[in-house]
Scaffold this active site. Structure first.
Site, PDB file in Angstrom:
ATOM      1  N   HIS A  18     -35.021  20.456  -4.657  1.00 32.79           N
ATOM      2  CA  HIS A  18     -33.895  19.516  -4.601  1.00 32.79           C
ATOM      3  C   HIS A  18     -33.111  19.595  -3.289  1.00 32.79           C
ATOM      4  CE1 HIS A  18     -34.461  19.585  -9.012  1.00 32.79           C
ATOM      5  NE2 HIS A  18     -33.937  18.373  -8.978  1.00 32.79           N
ATOM      6  N   PHE A  19     -32.389  18.510  -3.000  1.00 30.21           N
ATOM      7  CA  PHE A  19     -31.313  18.513  -2.007  1.00 30.21           C
ATOM      8  C   PHE A  19     -30.010  18.661  -2.792  1.00 30.21           C
ATOM      9  CE2 PHE A  19     -33.407  16.972   1.868  1.00 30.21           C
ATOM     10  CZ  PHE A  19     -34.624  16.565   1.342  1.00 30.21           C
TER      11      PHE A  19
ATOM     12  N   ASP B 203     -30.170  30.334   2.473  1.00 28.59           N
ATOM     13  CA  ASP B 203     -29.347  30.041   1.285  1.00 28.59           C
ATOM     14  C   ASP B 203     -28.892  31.327   0.608  1.00 28.59           C
ATOM     15  OD1 ASP B 203     -31.979  30.596   0.611  1.00 28.59           O
ATOM     16  OD2 ASP B 203     -32.075  29.127  -1.024  1.00 28.59           O
TER      17      ASP B 203
ATOM     18  N   ASP C 152     -29.347  33.679  -7.797  1.00 30.74           N
ATOM     19  CA  ASP C 152     -29.474  32.238  -7.584  1.00 30.74           C
ATOM     20  C   ASP C 152     -30.715  31.765  -8.339  1.00 30.74           C
ATOM     21  OD1 ASP C 152     -29.643  29.637  -6.720  1.00 30.74           O
ATOM     22  OD2 ASP C 152     -29.220  30.095  -4.620  1.00 30.74           O
TER      23      ASP C 152
END
EC number: 2.7.1.33
Lengths: 228, 228
Positions: B10-11, B75, B90
């Site tokens: 995903h974005f 990230d 995450d």
């Protein structure tokens, strides 16, 4: 006697204590002449066996394990028949973990096998392809990608199985069973567990038939020999 | 300010505290007019972003986390910047687990995410397709296939993360972070952790620039104002 345990990836043959692992494409009509007694968890591979060889017998109906588990794989049943009390870990395409207590199956669960786990990482990102380090011991926190995948895979499998084993005895089998057993103190590795379970089942079925025959002979005997 | 965290699937866009998750095929040129500040772990998706929108800035060079880990995803670095002491989980396409202590990154590891795990089971056998029961609590030993897959997946993820958390604080983020956090006492869930880390990094970069300018101004001032 020739036994065959048909898995999702391999055909495992047992003959006189010797085990051979074959891929479906390696099977050949002239490989074996004798009768093959088999169990199968994969209908497609089962068809390959029964079409390739002349005389095959499915043992599923005589593999009898006391359990409340609905849909327990016949290979798991066979392996469990060898253990009265303990945990049975079969590490192949899947890793199955089953608990036996007093000769009764208590339940169990399934983890993806090593190959499937490695494939899962590779599908997440090209950066995670082929990143397993099989000599790695997952103790310290990893400091690079390869170790961080290996740690994730091994630690999750080891901690889950350890949580089930507790102070019980642990019996490992399957293609990756020998490698996995190394991470557990007092682990017992036996490549032939499923086949031992098949042989136990055959013995029991023969014994049952012998008894039935004895009863029939008694019933056909004169009335004064009725022992009841 | 418009932020974007480009993942493998995903974005994730952040604007004024609101987060939106979009698949690559859903991106459209007219969606945003403003400048986009992004980080990316997927070069292919990064190309899609920079080609779709006019003005984009890669923040990677200013995401600065003290660590000895080689190749830590940007990230993960961003999320870790929000925590001085604790474990950061995450849970997205992959589940990454990282440990921070005294503001320093101590290491971390990767587990396949829920979707990848479900896919791995399905690839093992058609019998294991689509077999997850997300309302299941993995406590008792399973007695059917669906529970045995769910137990294997959840228990392996939970026990591994629990082993890392110990008595530390745990911070969850990512698409499956909210669901996963439910299994841990004292878990803190924050959907915006990666974005908070990006904003911390921007603040720091601006602060550094302001200081550099002040120094320059000082250097350009008359000598009797040199405070050293």
């Amino acid at each position: 006697m020739l036994l065959c345990d048909i898995g999702n990836t391999h055909f495992h043959f047992w003959s006189n204590g010797k085990v051979t692992h074959l891929l479906p494409r390696s099977l050949h009509r002239r490989m074996f002449n004798e009768e093959i007694y088999y169990i199968s968890v994969n209908p497609e591979n089962e068809k390959i066996l029964t079409k390739t060889f002349k005389t095959t017998y499915d043992l599923e109906s005589i593999i009898d394990l006391p359990t409340e588990y609905m849909g327990l794989g016949v290979d798991r049943k066979a392996a469990c028949l060898c253990v009265r009390d303990g945990v049975i870990i079969d590490a192949g395409t899947a890793i199955t973990v089953d608990v036996m207590s007093g000769g009764r199956h208590q339940g169990g669960y399934i983890l993806p096998g090593f190959n499937e786990m490695i494939g899962a990482y590779g599908r997440i990102s090209p950066l995670l392809v082929g990143g397993i380090n099989f000599t790695y011991e997952p103790k310290e926190l990893p400091l690079n990608t390869k170790d961080s995948i290996t740690y994730g895979m091994l630690k999750s499998i080891i901690l889950t199985i350890q949580n089930t084993i507790g102070s019980k005895k642990a019996y490992f089998t399957g293609g990756d069973g020998k490698y996995l057993a190394k991470f557990f103190a007092q682990a017992i590795y036996d490549e032939t567990m499923v086949f031992r379970g098949m042989r136990i089942s055959i013995e029991r079925a023969l014994e049952k038939r012998r008894r039935a025959q004895s009863v029939q002979e008694l019933e056909e005997a004169p009335m004064d020999l009725d022992w009841e």
